[in-house]
Structure formats: structure tokens, C-alpha cells
Design an enzyme around this catalytic site. Structure first.
Site, PDB file in Angstrom:
ATOM      1  N   SER A 218       0.855  -1.073  -0.111  1.00  0.00           N
ATOM      2  CA  SER A 218      -0.091  -0.039  -0.012  1.00  0.00           C
ATOM      3  C   SER A 218       1.032   1.257   0.050  1.00  0.00           C
ATOM      4  O   SER A 218       1.702   1.475  -0.894  1.00  0.00           O
ATOM      5  CB  SER A 218      -0.871   0.073   1.280  1.00  0.00           C
ATOM      6  N   ASP A 439      -9.231  -4.529  -5.540  1.00  0.00           N
ATOM      7  CA  ASP A 439      -8.763  -3.990  -4.171  1.00  0.00           C
ATOM      8  C   ASP A 439      -9.317  -2.480  -4.057  1.00  0.00           C
ATOM      9  O   ASP A 439      -9.356  -1.693  -5.268  1.00  0.00           O
ATOM     10  CB  ASP A 439      -7.077  -3.534  -4.655  1.00  0.00           C
ATOM     11  N   HIS A 467      -7.273  -5.676  -0.392  1.00  0.00           N
ATOM     12  CA  HIS A 467      -6.292  -4.973  -0.411  1.00  0.00           C
ATOM     13  C   HIS A 467      -4.784  -5.595  -0.010  1.00  0.00           C
ATOM     14  O   HIS A 467      -4.705  -5.806   1.019  1.00  0.00           O
ATOM     15  CB  HIS A 467      -6.494  -3.791   0.665  1.00  0.00           C
TER      16      HIS A 467
END
Length: 500
Positions: A218, A439, A467
Site C-alpha cells: 500500500s 482492491d 487490499h
């Protein structure tokens, strides 16, 4: 309580990572410059004195008992890299030594911005056990986070999260920024991703590695991309999972992520109905149940012990389990219970997101997130800009729309710049970039664009939900990543993995 865009959207939609590793979790706020408290040093590696970890926070929000497999330490770095001989701060690090023949160190950033890598590696080490046979697994609290000169804001985080009906959100935004300046003013200009990338190179050197082997998830993909841009010749085996492209505007990022969460909610609702859902017999009925609950909480928060589940906190609670398919059942359970008057599960999910610990205090997660986000952009959207954005959000995913609006960076005391938006790793070793089709927080299109910007990126596509692909349960993704990190076997161009 009113839901305001300042609390329920602007912060909620900052890139937040490693859901698979952190759900549910709480964080720890350390001292402004100190690292984890520790016993006398056990082993030394380069500039880091490693010792037992004694203040790690577990998934339940309480301090974890000491674990002999975990070592903690600190590394001193310049506060301002333009003044390398000036004031310093200490970065907090954590390490798990390789169980077998050692390749080197593998450094993790699990996301955020604002997440504690020290606590997360302590909780999530089993998820990366396959890599721990050959690597020392290492993570850290980035500058401005928790133990690494964590951003403090005078207790204003809780005040911001529990804004009273009729209160001016723009006033609260100004007061929050002023409190952050008072408590952490000297740190705020130096918490951006470019500074963190320079810290990352100091960590590499202190670990004794010629090149940095790195796993970013991320926001960690942004940090890794900036590092690769600044230090292309120091890039070793790099994996960037749940890729974030920084070259999007405030509005583009928000709308893209709102659509991502809307799609994830639809997938959750369909799955819930297929499994026999307590929230409704059709996806539309499930959506109506959640929307009705959120609407009701605007005028009548739900009492949970001596606390209240407000509309804004419930929004966090809805978003949190959408990060990973494995946590979808928590959303069903939490909403079903709240409809019957029990908000315990939803409040716990909100606490996971906001960094509220078992003792009622907060980590620096929310304050650090804002500080790093504002440092990494010159944009300063006004309340009018945010209000216009809110109208667009209402048409995409009304659950995340708001009544009152403000903006996170409009009153921020430290200037931001766009240096960390420039990505070009020309000359680096290949960088594996992973994007998930389902995602919600870092949409697949960002993985495609980041791969192109890097110039040295190799894109891997994951067809499933959630995610982050490595922790999704996909054996295909795990095999591909492990083969690269452990053996140097690069995925083929156009590589793809089916949904788990």
C-alpha cells in the site's frame, strides 16, 4: 453527531495498508524521539544495537509479552537532511533473524502512511514465515510515526473523531492543525516520503547490505518507489504490493477510492446474500440495512459502555473490513448486532482503523497519516473544493458522503511539495509491482500506471478481492513473490493469478 468530510472521508481515504496483517489491530504511541524500551543490548549490527522488545502492542490493543524471536533497536538519523550535522531523531526498528542460510535483510513497510512497522511485524511475522528462513525480517516506525518522533496533536484526535452536532468542522480542522504544530512543529516539515526514503537508505547501510531488499504494501509501495527513484543503484529485490500511484490529485484519489470501496461493498453484499445474510435477502436489501443504520446514527449515536458509536465512527467500521475478504463476516456481524442495539463490534472495528488502544489512548496513526499526506503534496484544497467533491461522492457511494465538510491540509502549518510524486527508477534492478482487480483502496489502474512510471517495473495481476495480494490467501501470488525474493526468479511479463 454529524458526519463531516474532514473526519469521515479525507482521513479515511488516505492510503492504508496491510489489512491482512493488521486486522483487527491497535497501535502504540511512543515518546517523541525514543525507540522501543529494551533490555541491555544483546547483539550489534552496524549502527543498530539490538535488544529484547518490551513494548510491542498486540492485536487486542494490549502490550505483548516479550518474545525471544523479536529484537528491537534504534537508528539515529538527521531530522533535516539538508542539515546532516544538525538535530537528530531516532528511528525505531524491529528484527527477526533468519532461521536458515541468510541471504540478507528484507525490510518491510506495511502501509499507512502512519502505520507502525514495529508493531505490525511483531503481529504478522507468521504471515511472512516462508521468507524468514533466508532473510532477517526487518521493519520500522517511519519518521513521524509512534516511536520515531511520532506526530502528537494534544489529544485532538479523539476530539476530531467525536465532533459534536453543530460544531464547525473547519474550526476543528484549524484547532487540530494548531495542536499538531504546538506539539510536533519541528518534526512536521520533515516527515515526507522523500525524507523517509533517505532514512530507508540509512537503514540499509546500518544493516550491512549493499543493496536494499524491500517489501512494500500500500503506502509502502510509494515509499519504495521514491527510494528506487532516488537510489536506483541500491535497489535489490523489490516487491510493491497494492500499488499506489502518487501522480493523482486530491479529488482523483478520493473519487477512485470511493468507487473502489463501493465496488468492494457490492461484492461483500453479493457474497453475504449467497452465504445466507443476516442483513437482507438481496444485495440491495443489505445496502439499505447499512445505510439505514448509518443514517440513524447521525441523530442518535449508539451507547457502548461509556462510549458512543457515532455515524463517523460507524463509517470507519464499514470501511475497515472491506479491505480484506477474510474480514467481511465482521461487517455482517457488526451491523446485525448494531441494528439490535449492540455497537460493540462496529466500535472495535473503528478503533482498529483509528489506532485506539485498549487503555483508551491513541497511537499517532491518524495524526501521522495527515502529517505525511500533507507533506507529500503542494495541494491545499479549500472547504469549497471538498464540498464539491462531496456532491460527487454522494452519487457514487452515499455511505461515505457527509453533511459538513472541511479539508485535512487546508490549515496545515507545514508546507508541502510535490517532490515525492516524481517516480522514475531508470537504472534499477527489476521491481515487481502487484495490482489487485478487486482492491478497494489502491485500485488496479494505479498498479498499471506505477509500473509504467518506474520504467523498471514488472506487473503482476491478481484477479481477486482485497487490499494486498500476498496476504489474500492466493498460493499463486505467494509462490511468485517467494520465487523472486528467495531465488531471484522474475515473474514473466503479463503474469496473472486467479482469485483465491
Amino acid at each position: 453527531m454529524k458526519k463531516t468530510l474532514f473526519t469521515s472521508l479525507v482521513l479515511a481515504l488516505a492510503v492504508t495498508g496491510c489489512a491482512g496483517a493488521e486486522q483487527p489491530a491497535a497501535e502504540l504511541t511512543g515518546g517523541p524521539t525514543g525507540g522501543p524500551s529494551a533490555e541491555p543490548a544483546a547483539t550489534d549490527t552496524g549502527a543498530v544495537a539490538w535488544a529484547a522488545c518490551t513494548d510491542l502492542i498486540g492485536p487486542d490493543g494490549n502490550t505483548m509479552p516479550p518474545d525471544p524471536a523479536l529484537e528491537c533497536g534504534t537508528l539515529t538519523v538527521p531530522l533535516d537532511y539538508d542539515q546532516p550535522d544538525g538535530e537528530t531523531i531516532d528511528l525505531a526498528l524491529i528484527r527477526i533473524q533468519a532461521a536458515g542460510d541468510r541471504i540478507g535483510s528484507l525490510v518491510f513497510n506495511f502501509g499507512g502512511p502512519g502505520g507502525s512497522g514495529v508493531d505490525t511485524l511483531g503481529r504478522a511475522r507468521q504471515a511472512f514465515a516462508g521468507l524468514g528462513g533466508s532473510y532477517d525480517l526487518v521493519s520500522f516506525d517511519p519518521r513521524g510515526v509512534d516511536r520515531s518522533a511520532g506526530v502528537k496533536c494534544g489529544g485532538k484526535v479523539e476530539e476530531m473523531l467525536s465532533m459534536a452536532s453543530g460544531e464547525d468542522p473547519d474550526k476543528v480542522s484549524r484547532e487540530f492543525a494548531a495542536a499538531c504544530e504546538k506539539d510536533s512543529g519541528k518534526v512536521l516539515p520533515h516527515v515526507g516520503t522523500l525524507d523517509a526514503a533517505q532514512d530507508l537508505d540509512r537503514i540499509r547501510d546500518a544493516l550491512g547490505d549493499d543493496k536494499l531488499n524491500y517489501f512494500g504494501l500500500s503506502y509502502g509501495t510509494h515509499l519504495g518507489s521514491v527510494y528506487a527513484t532516488k537510489f536506483p543503484d541500491k535497489v535489490g529485490r523489490f516487491v510493491l504490493d497494492a500499488a499506489y500511484d502518487p501522480n493523482v490529485t486530491f479529488e482523483e484519489r478520493a473519487l477512485t477510492q470511493v468507487k473502489g470501496f463501493a465496488d468492494a461493498f457490492d461484492a461483500f453484499a453479493e457474497n453475504c446474500v449467497a452465504q445466507g445474510c443476516d442483513l437482507g435477502k438481496t444485495p440491495d436489501a443489505v445496502r439499505d440495512t447499512v445505510e439505514k443504520l448509518l443514517d440513524g446514527l447521525q441523530s442518535k449515536p449508539l451507547k457502548v459502555g461509556d462510549r458512543q458509536l457515532t455515524n463517523g465512527l460507524a463509517q470507519f467500521a464499514v470501511i475497515t473490513p472491506l479491505y480484506a475478504k477474510a474480514t467481511w463476516p465482521l461487517l455482517e456481524q457488526g451491523v446485525a448486532a448494531a441494528v439490535k442495539g449492540d455497537g460493540t463490534v462496529l466500535l472495535s472495528l473503528a478503533d482498529t482503523y483509528t489506532g485506539r488502544r485498549a487503555d483508551g489512548t491513541y497511537s499517532t496513526a491518524m495524526a501521522s497519516q495527515q502529517a505525511i499526506t500533507c507533506a507529500d503534496t503542494a495541494e491545499r484544497p479549500s472547504a469549497a473544493d471538498t464540498a464539491a467533491l462531496n456532491e460527487k461522492i454522494k452519487k457514487i457511494f452515499p455511505m461515505l458522503a457527509a453533511e459538513d465538510v472541511s479539508t485535512a491540509c487546508a490549515h496545515w502549518p507545514a508546507e508541502g511539495d510535490d517532490q515525492a510524486k516524481h517516480i522514475d527508477a531508470t537504472g534499477s534492478d527489476p521491481i515487481v509491482v502487484i495490482g489487485g482487480k478487486g482492491d478497494p483502496a489502491t485500485p488496479y489502474e494505479w498498479a498499471e500506471s506505477l509500473t509504467a512510471r518506474l520504467k523498471t517495473g514488472v506487473l503482476v495481476t491478481y484477479e481477486g478481492e482485497g487490499h494486498g495480494a500476498y496476504l489474500s490467501g492466493s498460493a499463486c501470488v505467494m509462490r511468485m513473490v517467494d520465487a523472486y525474493l528467495l531465488k531471484g526468479t522474475l515473474p514473466e511479463s503479463g503474469a496473472s493469478c486467479p482469485a483465491a
